[in-house]
Design an enzyme around this catalytic site. Structure first.
Site, PDB file in Angstrom:
ATOM      1  N   LYS A   1      -8.092   8.451  -1.380  1.00  0.00           N
ATOM      2  CA  LYS A   1      -7.365   8.192  -2.622  1.00  0.00           C
ATOM      3  C   LYS A   1      -6.795   6.777  -2.568  1.00  0.00           C
ATOM      4  O   LYS A   1      -5.798   6.499  -1.899  1.00  0.00           O
ATOM      5  CB  LYS A   1      -6.210   9.180  -2.834  1.00  0.00           C
ATOM      6  CG  LYS A   1      -5.658   9.106  -4.275  1.00  0.00           C
ATOM      7  CD  LYS A   1      -4.163   9.339  -4.367  1.00  0.00           C
ATOM      8  CE  LYS A   1      -3.352   8.091  -4.236  1.00  0.00           C
ATOM      9  NZ  LYS A   1      -3.518   7.098  -5.333  1.00  0.00           N
TER      10      LYS A   1
ATOM     11  N   CYS B   1       3.281  -6.020   3.793  1.00  0.00           N
ATOM     12  CA  CYS B   1       4.305  -5.348   4.596  1.00  0.00           C
ATOM     13  C   CYS B   1       4.741  -6.227   5.753  1.00  0.00           C
ATOM     14  O   CYS B   1       5.837  -6.048   6.299  1.00  0.00           O
ATOM     15  CB  CYS B   1       3.795  -3.997   5.095  1.00  0.00           C
ATOM     16  SG  CYS B   1       2.254  -4.073   5.999  1.00  0.00           S
TER      17      CYS B   1
ATOM     18  N   GLU C   1      13.424  -4.208   1.452  1.00  0.00           N
ATOM     19  CA  GLU C   1      12.122  -4.832   1.234  1.00  0.00           C
ATOM     20  C   GLU C   1      11.954  -5.183  -0.245  1.00  0.00           C
ATOM     21  O   GLU C   1      12.052  -4.317  -1.104  1.00  0.00           O
ATOM     22  CB  GLU C   1      11.004  -3.886   1.680  1.00  0.00           C
ATOM     23  CG  GLU C   1       9.631  -4.523   1.645  1.00  0.00           C
ATOM     24  CD  GLU C   1       8.554  -3.604   2.185  1.00  0.00           C
ATOM     25  OE1 GLU C   1       7.660  -4.102   2.884  1.00  0.00           O
ATOM     26  OE2 GLU C   1       8.611  -2.388   1.901  1.00  0.00           O
TER      27      GLU C   1
ATOM     28  N   GLU D   1       2.271   4.181   7.865  1.00  0.00           N
ATOM     29  CA  GLU D   1       2.580   2.757   8.033  1.00  0.00           C
ATOM     30  C   GLU D   1       3.348   2.368   6.790  1.00  0.00           C
ATOM     31  O   GLU D   1       2.821   2.431   5.677  1.00  0.00           O
ATOM     32  CB  GLU D   1       1.308   1.934   8.201  1.00  0.00           C
ATOM     33  CG  GLU D   1       1.553   0.575   8.841  1.00  0.00           C
ATOM     34  CD  GLU D   1       2.067  -0.461   7.852  1.00  0.00           C
ATOM     35  OE1 GLU D   1       3.262  -0.850   7.983  1.00  0.00           O
ATOM     36  OE2 GLU D   1       1.315  -0.862   6.968  1.00  0.00           O
TER      37      GLU D   1
END
Length: 491
Positions: free
Chosen positions: A179, A288, A389, A254
């Protein structure tokens, strides 16, 4: 701009391109120019996921018994096909995600390297022989596949991340339900084409487009999905972990990062500026591993800050397809609004905006999701822009008096993905590498970037303590079977 009818794409299940069970579709738009629609992609349902899982479960019965050399040959062929199509797929990546064409083609070539590495895995050792107490016992342990694996990937690396999950998944004998992110479905379609052309048997790879709340949720909850590998936000990742682990599935996460660069007082400042600029503004900061905090020792703070602001102001922002563009648009309107909100938060918290901080919306920027490269100074460690973030072209400069204070600031967030230091002193470099709480550590290079043959992953809330890429991938995508073989009595 010429208006054309957008192609409508399908899912790939059980070796066939199939219509989804519902009629809802989602347009795939170019974030540099939203007038361009790259295609219409299914918003699939749980019924589509079930079909894909059943196909993967059926294919696993034979794929798990396929020899290592056979699996290796398919992955080698996939690598060659992907290399041949690198320019085409790189351009598609740039048009749907926004990063520059150099980065887009570069990511595809990184995918080639990933495939070539994992093409070697099926013919490498997968077990050990032990000495048994009974001299007549032959005792060994071998790694065997898990079964059906759900592969849920983000939009920011729509070629590299799927491949560093799919390649080991397939190499070690598993089957996959894939997906991709809704924002980057076209590259997922093209990756699937590559595997089909390489001769991957029907059902080994199944592609289901759709939302995380429907398709991702159905994958996480499906009783025949034995493992899930997920890259994305912490909030969604923790939900996937909870849902899947409750039913006993193996889960790999992750997640995010808030990655620091420490500029030591002996640093080459020109090198430091280039490292920070590339880490913070390449891919529009949507990595990231992007640099979002720069912790600068006081003796070089003034000079470094001036040089970084000058460099940020010089960057060419525009459509990624243009060869002279340094930084493209953000991937979506929602992502742009999130970044602009964090910029406002930074100003309200008392950080000093030195450059950028605005949406670019005039002229060539009128139909894209652009934000100017943004630099804050006077950032304090407890500020939200230093803790959370942002995932955009925003970097904050923090002051430190000593290297120990700089490392303490670097470690003062809940993330621990990547970190870097710029220094000429080898003692400082080793001290930093020992004390920093990060899974990926750089010295005199940017926080972003990872070789395909070494472990990748973070500490603290950046991962689920597992590692991706390299031989470390085998730890997740296989399980250990120990076999005691006692010799029958001699006749």
């Amino acid at each position: 701009m010429t208006t054309t009818v957008a192609q409508q794409y399908k899912n790939y299940i059980g070796g066939e391109w199939v219509e989804p069970s519902g009629n809802e579709v989602r347009p795939d738009e170019n974030p540099a120019d939203t007038r361009e629609i790259l295609g219409l992609f299914p918003r699939s349902t749980a019924e589509d996921v079930n079909r894909a899982v059943e196909a993967a479960a059926e294919a696993f019965k034979t794929w798990r018994r396929t020899s290592g050399p056979q699996r290796s040959a398919i992955l080698h062929k996939a690598a060659n096909i992907l290399e041949q199509r690198a320019q085409e797929i790189g351009e598609a990546l740039t048009r749907e995600e926004g990063k520059t064409i150099g980065e887009g083609v570069g990511e595809v070539l990184r995918g080639v390297a990933i495939l070539r590495f994992f093409a070697g895995e099926p013919v490498r050792p997968i077990g050990e022989v032990f000495s048994a107490t009974n001299p007549e016992t032959f005792l060994w342990a071998e790694r065997v596949p898990l079964g059906v694996v759900g592969v849920i990937t983000p939009w920011n690396f729509p070629v590299a991340i799927p491949l560093w999950k799919l390649a080991p998944c397939i190499a070690y004998g598993n089957t996959a339900v894939f997906k991709p992110a809704e924002l980057t479905p076209l590259t997922a379609h093209l990756i699937t084409e590559v595997f089909i052309e390489a001769g991957l048997p029907a059902g080994v790879l199944n592609l289901v487009h759709g939302s995380g709340s429907v398709v991702g949720e159905a994958i996480a909850r499906h009783p025949k999905v034995n493992a899930i590998t997920f890259t994305g936000s912490g909030t969604v990742g923790r939900h996937v972990y909870q849902v899947a682990s409750e039913r006993g599935a193996k889960v790999q996460l992750e997640l995010g990062g808030k990655n620091p660069v420490i500029i030591a007082d002996d640093a080459d400042l020109d090198l430091a500026v280039e490292i920070v600029t590339s880490g913070a503004f390449r891919s529009t900061g949507q990595k990231c591993t992007a640099t979002s905090r720069v912790i600068v020792l006081e003796p070089v703070l003034k000079d470094f800050t001036a040089k970084l602001v000058e460099r940020a102001q010089s960057l060419r922002v525009g459509p990624g397809i243009r060869p002279d563009t340094y930084m493209g648009p953000l991937v979506s309107e929602d992502q742009r609004e999130k970044v602009l909100q964090y910029i406002e938060i930074g100003k309200q918290e008392g950080a000093k905006l030195l450059t950028g901080g605005t949406a670019l919306s005039e002229g060539e920027y009128a139909y894209g999701y652009y934000v100017a490269p943004t630099v804050f100074a006077d950032v304090e460690p407890q500020m939200r822009i230093a803790q959370e973030e942002i995932f955009g072209p925003v970097v904050g400069i923090l002051r430190a008096r000593t290297l120990d204070e700089a490392i303490a600031i670097a470690n003062s967030v809940r993330y621990g993905l990547s970190a870097s230091i710029v220094t000429r002193d080898i003692r400082k470099a080793f001290y930093f590498a020992r004390e920093i709480e990060a899974g990926v550590v750089h010295v005199n290079s940017e926080t972003a970037g990872a070789e395909p043959h070494v472990p990748f992953g973070g500490m603290k809330e950046s991962s689920s303590f597992s590692r991706e890429q390299g031989r470390a991938a085998m730890e997740f995508f296989t399980q250990v079977k120990t076999v005691y073989l006692d010799m029958p009595p001699a006749q």
